[in-house]
Enzyme design. Structure first.
Site, PDB file in Angstrom:
ATOM      1  N   HIS A  69      -5.261   9.535  -0.227  1.00 30.05           N
ATOM      2  CA  HIS A  69      -5.170   8.739   0.998  1.00 30.05           C
ATOM      3  C   HIS A  69      -5.918   9.376   2.177  1.00 30.05           C
ATOM      4  O   HIS A  69      -5.391   9.499   3.285  1.00 30.05           O
ATOM      5  CB  HIS A  69      -3.702   8.535   1.386  1.00 30.05           C
ATOM      6  CG  HIS A  69      -3.460   7.355   2.293  1.00 30.05           C
ATOM      7  ND1 HIS A  69      -3.306   7.473   3.655  1.00 30.05           N
ATOM      8  CD2 HIS A  69      -3.341   6.037   2.020  1.00 30.05           C
ATOM      9  CE1 HIS A  69      -3.100   6.282   4.191  1.00 30.05           C
ATOM     10  NE2 HIS A  69      -3.115   5.392   3.214  1.00 30.05           N
TER      11      HIS A  69
ATOM     12  N   ASP B 274       0.810  -1.210   0.000  1.00 31.95           N
ATOM     13  CA  ASP B 274       0.000   0.000   0.000  1.00 31.95           C
ATOM     14  C   ASP B 274       0.850   1.270   0.000  1.00 31.95           C
ATOM     15  O   ASP B 274       1.988   1.279   0.489  1.00 31.95           O
ATOM     16  CB  ASP B 274      -0.887   0.056   1.252  1.00 31.95           C
ATOM     17  CG  ASP B 274      -2.047  -0.918   1.193  1.00 31.95           C
ATOM     18  OD1 ASP B 274      -2.096  -1.756   0.271  1.00 31.95           O
ATOM     19  OD2 ASP B 274      -2.909  -0.849   2.095  1.00 31.95           O
ATOM     20  N   ASP B 275       0.243   2.344  -0.506  1.00 34.22           N
ATOM     21  CA  ASP B 275       0.705   3.737  -0.328  1.00 34.22           C
ATOM     22  C   ASP B 275       1.809   4.194  -1.268  1.00 34.22           C
ATOM     23  O   ASP B 275       2.312   5.311  -1.126  1.00 34.22           O
ATOM     24  CB  ASP B 275       1.145   4.012   1.114  1.00 34.22           C
ATOM     25  CG  ASP B 275       0.019   3.791   2.118  1.00 34.22           C
ATOM     26  OD1 ASP B 275      -1.128   3.603   1.677  1.00 34.22           O
ATOM     27  OD2 ASP B 275       0.296   3.803   3.327  1.00 34.22           O
TER      28      ASP B 275
ATOM     29  N   HIS C 109       3.664  -2.274   3.158  1.00 32.40           N
ATOM     30  CA  HIS C 109       3.615  -0.918   2.620  1.00 32.40           C
ATOM     31  C   HIS C 109       4.910  -0.635   1.859  1.00 32.40           C
ATOM     32  O   HIS C 109       5.991  -1.013   2.315  1.00 32.40           O
ATOM     33  CB  HIS C 109       3.443   0.109   3.734  1.00 32.40           C
ATOM     34  CG  HIS C 109       2.118   0.020   4.426  1.00 32.40           C
ATOM     35  ND1 HIS C 109       1.853  -0.940   5.388  1.00 32.40           N
ATOM     36  CD2 HIS C 109       0.978   0.751   4.287  1.00 32.40           C
ATOM     37  CE1 HIS C 109       0.605  -0.784   5.818  1.00 32.40           C
ATOM     38  NE2 HIS C 109       0.059   0.223   5.165  1.00 32.40           N
TER      39      HIS C 109
ATOM     40  N   HIS D 100      -5.933   2.852  -4.536  1.00 31.16           N
ATOM     41  CA  HIS D 100      -5.902   3.125  -3.092  1.00 31.16           C
ATOM     42  C   HIS D 100      -6.218   4.597  -2.831  1.00 31.16           C
ATOM     43  O   HIS D 100      -5.664   5.192  -1.903  1.00 31.16           O
ATOM     44  CB  HIS D 100      -4.532   2.748  -2.527  1.00 31.16           C
ATOM     45  CG  HIS D 100      -4.491   2.599  -1.029  1.00 31.16           C
ATOM     46  ND1 HIS D 100      -5.462   1.934  -0.312  1.00 31.16           N
ATOM     47  CD2 HIS D 100      -3.579   3.028  -0.112  1.00 31.16           C
ATOM     48  CE1 HIS D 100      -5.152   1.957   0.978  1.00 31.16           C
ATOM     49  NE2 HIS D 100      -4.029   2.627   1.133  1.00 31.16           N
TER      50      HIS D 100
END
Length: 244
Positions: free
Chosen positions: A110, A55-56, A200, A106
């Site tokens: 965020h 993620d991210d 991540h 995603h």
């Protein structure tokens, strides 16, 4: 109108408002969403397959290093991309896609709290960015922080997404930087076929994640695991259901 009557009326309105709020924001729960197939946490299978997710990102330093590790061991993964990061580092988005990894949505910025309208806007914005870089349009979405309600799920599904969470026992919490050993042990001790592991590749220092992957990936390969994308994991489940 007496004070007592006003208090009763106020209480009734409060109860009604709470009731309707619960209807709007209630979570139907994991069992319901697994039955509908709208949300995936992991799958039940005897095949030794496992899905690594990140993620991210993308991040110019850490995503690139993670891609190097994955390439070294011929492992595939799924990257849940933040749109504004993809705008900054399109070459990493393209590299991830070109090397056979799956790209997923995603959100754009965020946000930990978001309205349904804002979520749809962010999803469409990020989808457009990924498509403009790769020609591919993502079909998977992971809510920020794993936070969702029924309205968010409905909106994502309406826009053509399957929502992806992760195995409850496979949240590495690498964002806390707990140490390479803890990350490694978390994954290896809990691993079972059909797992979805949460890592991540952006949002902070991911040095520990990279070092842990250098231990996790070859060890799981030694145990006979194959690393697949989320879509491949879902496809495997569908094939099993057809056979049954």
């Amino acid at each position: 109108m007496t004070r007592k009557y006003v208090l009763r009326l106020t209480l009734c309105f409060f109860i009604i408002s709470v009731f309707f709020t619960e209807l709007i924001y209630a979570d139907k729960g994991r069992h319901y969403y697994e039955e509908t197939g709208e949300v995936v946490w992991d799958i039940n299978t005897e095949d030794k397959i496992i899905a690594l997710t990140f993620d991210d990102g993308p991040d110019p330093k850490y995503t690139a290093a993670i891609l190097d590790v994955l390439a070294k061991y011929d492992a595939k993964a799924t990257f849940f991309i933040i749109g504004k990061n993809a705008e900054k580092y399109p070459e990493l988005v393209l590299r991830s896609y070109s090397e056979g990894h799956e790209l997923a949505n995603h959100t754009y910025s965020h946000p930990f709290k978001v309205s349904v309208a804002e979520l749809q806007k962010e999803l469409r914005q990020t989808k457009g960015i990924i498509n403009s870089i790769t020609g591919f349009s993502p079909v998977l979405f992971r809510p920020v922080g794993g936070n969702y309600n029924d309205q968010m799920i409905n909106a994502a599904v309406k826009d053509g997404y399957k929502v992806v969470m992760w195995s409850w026992h496979q949240d590495t919490q690498d964002w806390k930087e707990p140490g390479v050993k803890k990350i490694t042990q978390k994954v290896l001790k809990g691993s079972k076929p059909g797992d979805v592991v949460l890592f991540h590749d952006g949002g902070g220092d991911r040095t520990q994640t990279i070092k842990a992957l250098e231990e996790i990936v070859p060890e799981l390969k030694k145990q006979g695991y194959t690393f697949v994308t989320i879509s491949e994991l879902i496809e495997s489940k569908q094939q099993q259901e057809q056979v049954q």
